[in-house]
Design a protein around this motif. Structure first.
Motif, PDB file in Angstrom:
ATOM      1  N   THR B  10       0.790  -1.222  -0.046  1.00 43.54           N
ATOM      2  CA  THR B  10       0.196  -0.100  -0.134  1.00 43.54           C
ATOM      3  C   THR B  10       0.848   1.061   0.061  1.00 43.54           C
ATOM      4  OG1 THR B  10      -1.571  -1.352   1.001  1.00 43.54           O
ATOM      5  CG2 THR B  10      -1.943   1.250   1.270  1.00 43.54           C
ATOM      6  N   ALA B 132      -8.214   5.087  -2.058  1.00 40.92           N
ATOM      7  CA  ALA B 132      -8.726   3.131  -2.247  1.00 40.92           C
ATOM      8  C   ALA B 132      -7.523   2.988  -1.442  1.00 40.92           C
ATOM      9  CB  ALA B 132      -8.855   2.995  -3.505  1.00 40.92           C
ATOM     10  N   ASN B 133      -6.161   3.133  -1.794  1.00 40.79           N
ATOM     11  CA  ASN B 133      -5.162   2.667  -0.903  1.00 40.79           C
ATOM     12  C   ASN B 133      -5.130   3.133   0.566  1.00 40.79           C
ATOM     13  OD1 ASN B 133      -3.278   0.857  -2.437  1.00 40.79           O
ATOM     14  ND2 ASN B 133      -3.654   2.859  -3.845  1.00 40.79           N
ATOM     15  N   THR B 135      -7.650   3.686   2.365  1.00 46.18           N
ATOM     16  CA  THR B 135      -8.704   2.538   2.942  1.00 46.18           C
ATOM     17  C   THR B 135      -8.161   1.312   3.287  1.00 46.18           C
ATOM     18  OG1 THR B 135     -10.304   3.726   1.467  1.00 46.18           O
ATOM     19  CG2 THR B 135     -11.155   1.725   2.590  1.00 46.18           C
ATOM     20  N   VAL B 136      -7.461   0.686   2.399  1.00 42.00           N
ATOM     21  CA  VAL B 136      -6.723  -0.554   2.529  1.00 42.00           C
ATOM     22  C   VAL B 136      -5.934  -0.573   3.853  1.00 42.00           C
ATOM     23  CG1 VAL B 136      -5.057  -2.528   1.652  1.00 42.00           C
ATOM     24  CG2 VAL B 136      -6.689  -1.232   0.124  1.00 42.00           C
ATOM     25  N   ASN B 139      -7.867  -0.563   7.143  1.00 43.54           N
ATOM     26  CA  ASN B 139      -8.301  -1.967   7.490  1.00 43.54           C
ATOM     27  C   ASN B 139      -7.484  -2.532   7.924  1.00 43.54           C
ATOM     28  OD1 ASN B 139     -10.979  -1.470   6.606  1.00 43.54           O
ATOM     29  ND2 ASN B 139     -11.069  -2.264   4.568  1.00 43.54           N
ATOM     30  N   GLY B 140      -6.141  -2.477   7.195  1.00 44.09           N
ATOM     31  CA  GLY B 140      -5.098  -3.357   7.691  1.00 44.09           C
ATOM     32  C   GLY B 140      -4.623  -3.012   9.075  1.00 44.09           C
TER      33      GLY B 140
END
Lengths: 127, 154
Positions: B10, B132-133, B135-136, B139-140
């Protein structure tokens, strides 16, 4: 996928542990997909589709060793169709949905395992 | 030890998108530049991406089964990097402006081949990919947090 742990099967906590690894790995796969959302020709990757079936099979047979030995792998998703002329198969919205779903699954399995550990601690204390 | 392995991928993607946005900013800033360092009209720059194996993937492919956990599982994960920044050599619009110091003998000036609408579209695409990245990454982090909480609460 996580529905396997919902029963009263004694292997449930083992399966939950395995699935926790699976969710973490899937998150890595989705991270790679979203990172390459703009890379020409990139093909999206995901969990090996056979893993789910293998796990369910092992659970039904109550085969603890088979469950332990199962290793989830990341493979190229051959069912994904290219949505752009450059051959990239990543759909950003879909990946984000899967990632959120993975995070929720992870949370669920996490709580389930916490509960399981608490129960064991209580059982140990009651003696 | 790597608690959040997806952060490398990411982070690389955020870096690549940041470079792309910088180059788009340069294109927009030079939309009217009729004299680049080579004396000619500015040519718009295009950033291209390529997928590369990350450290975990290299370890998985190199050492087979040895080393840390999840090694073999990650053999197909790829991160992203900028493969190059190239100039778009398509000709720019020629405008009649004899007063300009960059006009040729006939009084025409070659303008840069930057198209504002296209740059704006690229900018929005890039900024959405950046989000979007992020968001990842969020989440991670949440997943790693909850795993750590599981150990702490007992």
């Amino acid at each position: 996928m996580v529905d396997v742990v919902m029963g009263t099967d004694p292997t449930a906590s083992l399966v939950a542990r395995k699935l926790l690894d699976v969710q973490a790995l899937r998150h890595d796969a989705i991270a790679a997909n979203i990172a390459n959302a703009e890379t020409p020709g990139y093909k999206r990757v995901d969990l090996d589709p056979d893993f789910d079936a293998q796990l369910k099979d092992a659970v039904q047979k109550h085969d603890r060793q088979a469950i332990k030995n199962l290793t989830p792998t990341i493979v190229e998703d051959r069912s994904a169709k290219a949505v752009r002329p450059d051959g990239n198969t990543v759909v950003l919205e879909k990946e984000l949905m899967i990632d959120n779903q993975t995070a929720v699954n992870y949370d669920f399995l996490d709580q389930y395992l916490s509960m399981h550990i608490q129960q064991m601690q209580q059982a140990a204390r009651s003696n | 030890m790597n608690i959040i392995p997806s952060l490398q991928t990411t982070g690389d993607a955020l870096n690549a998108e940041r470079i792309r946005m910088d180059v788009i900013a340069q294109n927009i800033a030079n939309a009217q530049t009729t004299r680049d360092v080579n004396g000619k009209a500015y040519q718009r720059k295009v950033v291209s991406f390529e997928a590369v194996m990350n450290d975990a993937t290299k370890a998985a492919r190199g050492s087979g089964n040895g080393g840390g956990d999840n090694n073999e599982s990650q053999a197909n994960l790829k991160t992203v990097r900028v493969s190059g920044v190239t100039a778009d050599t398509s000709p720019g619009e020629r405008v009649y402006n004899p007063a300009s110091p960059d006009a040729d003998k006939t009084g025409y000036v070659e303008m840069p081949n930057v198209k504002m609408a296209q740059e704006m579209v690229d900018l929005i695409t890039s900024s959405r990919a950046y989000e979007a990245n992020l968001t990842v990454a969020k989440n991670g982090k949440a997943m790693a947090d909850s795993a750590l909480r599981m150990a702490r609460d007992q």
